[in-house]
Design a protein around this motif. Structure first.
Motif, PDB file in Angstrom:
ATOM      1  N   ILE A  50       0.848  -1.194   0.000  1.00 15.93           N
ATOM      2  CA  ILE A  50       0.000   0.000   0.000  1.00 15.93           C
ATOM      3  C   ILE A  50       0.884   1.244   0.000  1.00 15.93           C
ATOM      4  O   ILE A  50       1.728   1.409   0.889  1.00 15.93           O
ATOM      5  CB  ILE A  50      -0.898   0.015   1.254  1.00 15.93           C
ATOM      6  CG1 ILE A  50      -1.761  -1.254   1.308  1.00 15.93           C
ATOM      7  CG2 ILE A  50      -1.746   1.286   1.298  1.00 15.93           C
ATOM      8  CD1 ILE A  50      -2.454  -1.475   2.648  1.00 15.93           C
ATOM      9  N   PHE A  58      -6.140   6.222   7.403  1.00 12.40           N
ATOM     10  CA  PHE A  58      -6.284   5.809   8.804  1.00 12.40           C
ATOM     11  C   PHE A  58      -4.993   5.236   9.365  1.00 12.40           C
ATOM     12  O   PHE A  58      -4.720   5.308  10.561  1.00 12.40           O
ATOM     13  CB  PHE A  58      -7.411   4.762   8.928  1.00 12.40           C
ATOM     14  CG  PHE A  58      -6.953   3.373   8.605  1.00 12.40           C
ATOM     15  CD1 PHE A  58      -6.927   2.928   7.305  1.00 12.40           C
ATOM     16  CD2 PHE A  58      -6.499   2.524   9.610  1.00 12.40           C
ATOM     17  CE1 PHE A  58      -6.475   1.652   6.996  1.00 12.40           C
ATOM     18  CE2 PHE A  58      -6.041   1.255   9.314  1.00 12.40           C
ATOM     19  CZ  PHE A  58      -6.034   0.828   8.000  1.00 12.40           C
ATOM     20  N   ARG A  78     -11.190   5.379   4.205  1.00 12.93           N
ATOM     21  CA  ARG A  78     -11.452   4.967   5.587  1.00 12.93           C
ATOM     22  C   ARG A  78     -12.842   5.449   5.992  1.00 12.93           C
ATOM     23  O   ARG A  78     -13.370   6.398   5.392  1.00 12.93           O
ATOM     24  CB  ARG A  78     -10.393   5.554   6.525  1.00 12.93           C
ATOM     25  CG  ARG A  78     -10.533   7.041   6.679  1.00 12.93           C
ATOM     26  CD  ARG A  78      -9.535   7.664   7.628  1.00 12.93           C
ATOM     27  NE  ARG A  78      -9.440   9.078   7.332  1.00 12.93           N
ATOM     28  CZ  ARG A  78     -10.369   9.989   7.589  1.00 12.93           C
ATOM     29  NH1 ARG A  78     -11.490   9.646   8.184  1.00 12.93           N
ATOM     30  NH2 ARG A  78     -10.194  11.250   7.250  1.00 12.93           N
ATOM     31  N   ASP A 136      -5.594   2.491  -6.899  1.00 15.21           N
ATOM     32  CA  ASP A 136      -6.753   2.311  -6.030  1.00 15.21           C
ATOM     33  C   ASP A 136      -7.628   3.559  -6.176  1.00 15.21           C
ATOM     34  O   ASP A 136      -7.368   4.580  -5.545  1.00 15.21           O
ATOM     35  CB  ASP A 136      -6.225   2.167  -4.586  1.00 15.21           C
ATOM     36  CG  ASP A 136      -7.319   1.934  -3.566  1.00 15.21           C
ATOM     37  OD1 ASP A 136      -8.510   2.043  -3.914  1.00 15.21           O
ATOM     38  OD2 ASP A 136      -6.969   1.652  -2.400  1.00 15.21           O
ATOM     39  N   ASN A 155      -7.909  -1.080  -9.035  1.00 12.81           N
ATOM     40  CA  ASN A 155      -8.430  -1.592  -7.767  1.00 12.81           C
ATOM     41  C   ASN A 155      -9.591  -0.683  -7.367  1.00 12.81           C
ATOM     42  O   ASN A 155      -9.377   0.441  -6.933  1.00 12.81           O
ATOM     43  CB  ASN A 155      -7.310  -1.566  -6.723  1.00 12.81           C
ATOM     44  CG  ASN A 155      -7.794  -1.934  -5.335  1.00 12.81           C
ATOM     45  OD1 ASN A 155      -8.832  -2.584  -5.169  1.00 12.81           O
ATOM     46  ND2 ASN A 155      -7.053  -1.510  -4.322  1.00 12.81           N
ATOM     47  N   VAL A 214     -12.733  -0.027  -5.055  1.00 19.03           N
ATOM     48  CA  VAL A 214     -13.433  -0.441  -3.830  1.00 19.03           C
ATOM     49  C   VAL A 214     -14.951  -0.439  -4.004  1.00 19.03           C
ATOM     50  O   VAL A 214     -15.664  -0.971  -3.154  1.00 19.03           O
ATOM     51  CB  VAL A 214     -13.038   0.430  -2.602  1.00 19.03           C
ATOM     52  CG1 VAL A 214     -11.557   0.273  -2.278  1.00 19.03           C
ATOM     53  CG2 VAL A 214     -13.410   1.889  -2.791  1.00 19.03           C
ATOM     54  N   CYS A 232      -9.447  -5.549  -9.606  1.00 20.23           N
ATOM     55  CA  CYS A 232      -9.844  -6.040  -8.287  1.00 20.23           C
ATOM     56  C   CYS A 232     -11.265  -5.568  -8.024  1.00 20.23           C
ATOM     57  O   CYS A 232     -11.521  -4.360  -7.921  1.00 20.23           O
ATOM     58  CB  CYS A 232      -8.902  -5.542  -7.194  1.00 20.23           C
ATOM     59  SG  CYS A 232      -9.429  -6.130  -5.574  1.00 20.23           S
ATOM     60  N   ASP A 264     -12.374  -9.383  -3.864  1.00 21.07           N
ATOM     61  CA  ASP A 264     -12.000  -8.926  -2.529  1.00 21.07           C
ATOM     62  C   ASP A 264     -13.289  -8.691  -1.736  1.00 21.07           C
ATOM     63  O   ASP A 264     -14.128  -7.888  -2.157  1.00 21.07           O
ATOM     64  CB  ASP A 264     -11.197  -7.617  -2.661  1.00 21.07           C
ATOM     65  CG  ASP A 264     -10.695  -7.088  -1.328  1.00 21.07           C
ATOM     66  OD1 ASP A 264     -11.225  -7.482  -0.285  1.00 21.07           O
ATOM     67  OD2 ASP A 264      -9.779  -6.245  -1.356  1.00 21.07           O
ATOM     68  N   LEU A 296      -7.977 -11.367  -3.261  1.00 23.08           N
ATOM     69  CA  LEU A 296      -7.086 -10.346  -2.705  1.00 23.08           C
ATOM     70  C   LEU A 296      -7.721  -9.938  -1.387  1.00 23.08           C
ATOM     71  O   LEU A 296      -8.936  -9.706  -1.337  1.00 23.08           O
ATOM     72  CB  LEU A 296      -7.026  -9.178  -3.688  1.00 23.08           C
ATOM     73  CG  LEU A 296      -6.048  -8.033  -3.431  1.00 23.08           C
ATOM     74  CD1 LEU A 296      -5.767  -7.326  -4.762  1.00 23.08           C
ATOM     75  CD2 LEU A 296      -6.531  -7.025  -2.423  1.00 23.08           C
ATOM     76  N   GLY A 337      -7.443  -7.366   2.181  1.00 23.68           N
ATOM     77  CA  GLY A 337      -6.797  -6.233   2.825  1.00 23.68           C
ATOM     78  C   GLY A 337      -7.314  -6.073   4.243  1.00 23.68           C
ATOM     79  O   GLY A 337      -8.438  -5.606   4.453  1.00 23.68           O
ATOM     80  N   HIS A 341       0.372  -2.822   4.592  1.00 26.73           N
ATOM     81  CA  HIS A 341       1.203  -1.655   4.890  1.00 26.73           C
ATOM     82  C   HIS A 341       2.635  -2.085   5.207  1.00 26.73           C
ATOM     83  O   HIS A 341       3.566  -1.359   4.903  1.00 26.73           O
ATOM     84  CB  HIS A 341       0.639  -0.899   6.096  1.00 26.73           C
ATOM     85  CG  HIS A 341      -0.645  -0.197   5.803  1.00 26.73           C
ATOM     86  ND1 HIS A 341      -0.687   1.045   5.227  1.00 26.73           N
ATOM     87  CD2 HIS A 341      -1.930  -0.569   5.971  1.00 26.73           C
ATOM     88  CE1 HIS A 341      -1.952   1.413   5.064  1.00 26.73           C
ATOM     89  NE2 HIS A 341      -2.722   0.442   5.512  1.00 26.73           N
TER      90      HIS A 341
HETATM   91  N1  HH2 Z   1      -8.754  -1.153   1.878  1.00 32.13           N
HETATM   92  C1  HH2 Z   1      -8.504   0.165   1.806  1.00 32.13           C
HETATM   93  C2  HH2 Z   1      -8.322   0.797   0.576  1.00 32.13           C
HETATM   94  N2  HH2 Z   1      -8.360   0.086  -0.566  1.00 32.13           N
HETATM   95  N3  HH2 Z   1      -8.611  -1.975  -1.680  1.00 32.13           N
HETATM   96  C3  HH2 Z   1      -8.846  -3.293  -1.646  1.00 32.13           C
HETATM   97  N4  HH2 Z   1      -8.896  -4.008  -2.762  1.00 32.13           N
HETATM   98  N5  HH2 Z   1      -9.057  -3.939  -0.445  1.00 32.13           N
HETATM   99  C4  HH2 Z   1      -9.036  -3.292   0.741  1.00 32.13           C
HETATM  100  O1  HH2 Z   1      -9.264  -3.929   1.790  1.00 32.13           O
HETATM  101  C5  HH2 Z   1      -8.798  -1.883   0.723  1.00 32.13           C
HETATM  102  C6  HH2 Z   1      -8.583  -1.243  -0.524  1.00 32.13           C
HETATM  103  C7  HH2 Z   1      -8.446   0.976   3.059  1.00 32.13           C
HETATM  104  O2  HH2 Z   1      -7.203   0.853   3.624  1.00 32.13           O
HETATM  105  P1  HH2 Z   1      -6.012   1.877   3.442  1.00 32.13           P
HETATM  106  O3  HH2 Z   1      -5.659   2.095   2.006  1.00 32.13           O
HETATM  107  O4  HH2 Z   1      -4.923   1.371   4.279  1.00 32.13           O
HETATM  108  O5  HH2 Z   1      -6.552   3.222   4.076  1.00 32.13           O
HETATM  109  P2  HH2 Z   1      -7.126   4.562   3.483  1.00 32.13           P
HETATM  110  O6  HH2 Z   1      -8.297   4.228   2.615  1.00 32.13           O
HETATM  111  O7  HH2 Z   1      -7.503   5.366   4.701  1.00 32.13           O
HETATM  112  O8  HH2 Z   1      -6.037   5.231   2.683  1.00 32.13           O
END
Ligand code: HH2
Length: 286
Positions: free
Chosen positions: A30, A38, A73, A105, A124, A126, A146, A194, A223, A225, A266
């Motif tokens: 990441i 977060f 988050r 992402d 990716n 979400v 994803c 995911d 996948l 996370g 991370h």
């Molecule tokens: N979780 C986050 C963001 N993108 N993508 C996938 N495919 N799967 C996950 O579980 C996922 C994701 C949230 O986590 P993070 O990127 O660490 O935090 P933030 O969204 O606060 O940047």
């Protein structure tokens, strides 16, 4: 092969420049280009620091870099396209020729299209390609995809998540979005699933999904996370994301044992090291 890994799991993920072997678990690092992630390790407005973080992740053994420029988050505010792109583009331009797959992402079709044009290998999303425009971008490119499940939107998703049967509902969503992508012309080999840990889910929902990972893995490569997420803190009592590394590594090992192919993390060095031991110890003789 892991004991519970299903023989039907495809051995490769077609992802842009790469055909990624899934014979062994892959680590997706990441790289958050955000001021408000977060986890506390976002590097907004500093492409040099972001590239250094990406380089360290590759050196530590990451096979995929996941660049994110909008936090998702719980409670996060959406970021306009131009701002997200301004955070993303300088870093993408530097890493796009590195010998690792580059994932972006983003849940915005406009950002996805620009990322594809700049050489991204993986999209990716979400929101699981719910937007027709996102499907159109996916069809036009050769990126890996994803497809993630989220209930609601980041701003409100943790207020009152509700399911009658979380495993069945998440599976139905992933199946429906996958069918939509395939009907639109996307090759199945480009898709991974995911369940979306923490995205509109309580701890009980997350645990139910985790325990069903081997069932999901029969259908598409998985996948997952969970790195530093609240669910790890709820189990361990660690309130600070940075203190959730050990719990996160344990969850990654359990996930690959249950058939996950890619872990999004991370803490790359710790996860890679743990996976090396997990692999070296082998499977039970049955
Ligand atoms: N979780 C986050 C963001 N993108 N993508 C996938 N495919 N799967 C996950 O579980 C996922 C994701 C949230 O986590 P993070 O990127 O660490 O935090 P933030 O969204 O606060 O940047």
């Amino acid at each position: 092969m892991a004991p519970n890994r299903q023989p039907t799991t495809p051995r490769f993920w077609k992802a842009g420049r790469f055909s990624l072997s899934l014979a062994q678990p892959l680590v997706m690092a990441i790289v958050n280009l955000t001021p408000d992630s977060f986890s506390g390790d976002g590097v907004a407005g500093d492409p040099v620091a972001a590239v250094a973080r990406a380089e360290a992740a590759v050196t530590a053994g990451a096979a995929i870099l996941d660049l994110g420029a909008e936090s998702t988050r719980p409670g996060a505010q959406p970021v306009p396209v131009e701002e997200e792109w301004a955070r993303l583009q300088p870093v993408l331009r530097i890493v796009r020729n590195w010998p690792v797959a580059i994932s972006v992402d983003s849940r915005k079709p406009e950002v996805m299209a620009r990322a594809v044009a700049e050489g991204a290998d993986i999209l990716n999303d979400v929101t699981g390609f719910r937007d027709d425009q996102a499907v159109a971008v996916a069809v036009r490119c050769g990126c890996g995809l994803c497809v993630m499940h989220m209930q609601g939107e980041p701003q409100t998703m943790q207020l009152a998540p509700h399911y009658d049967d979380v495993v069945a509902e998440v599976r139905a969503f992933l199946t429906e979005r996958t069918q939509a992508l395939i009907s639109a012309g996307v090759a199945a080999e480009r898709i991974v699933w995911d369940p979306g840990f923490g995205f509109g889910k309580t701890l009980a929902h997350n645990l139910a999904l985790f325990q069903a990972l081997h069932l999901f893995a029969r259908e598409f490569p998985l996948l997952i996370g969970v790195s530093r997420k609240r669910m790890i803190g709820e189990i361990t009592g660690q309130t600070q994301p940075a203190d959730r590394v050990i719990g996160s590594v344990a969850a990654a090992l359990k996930a690959v044992t249950l058939g996950a192919s890619i872990v999004r993390v991370h803490d790359v060095a710790a996860t890679v090291e743990a996976l090396k031991v997990w692999q070296a110890l082998g499977d039970p003789l049955i």
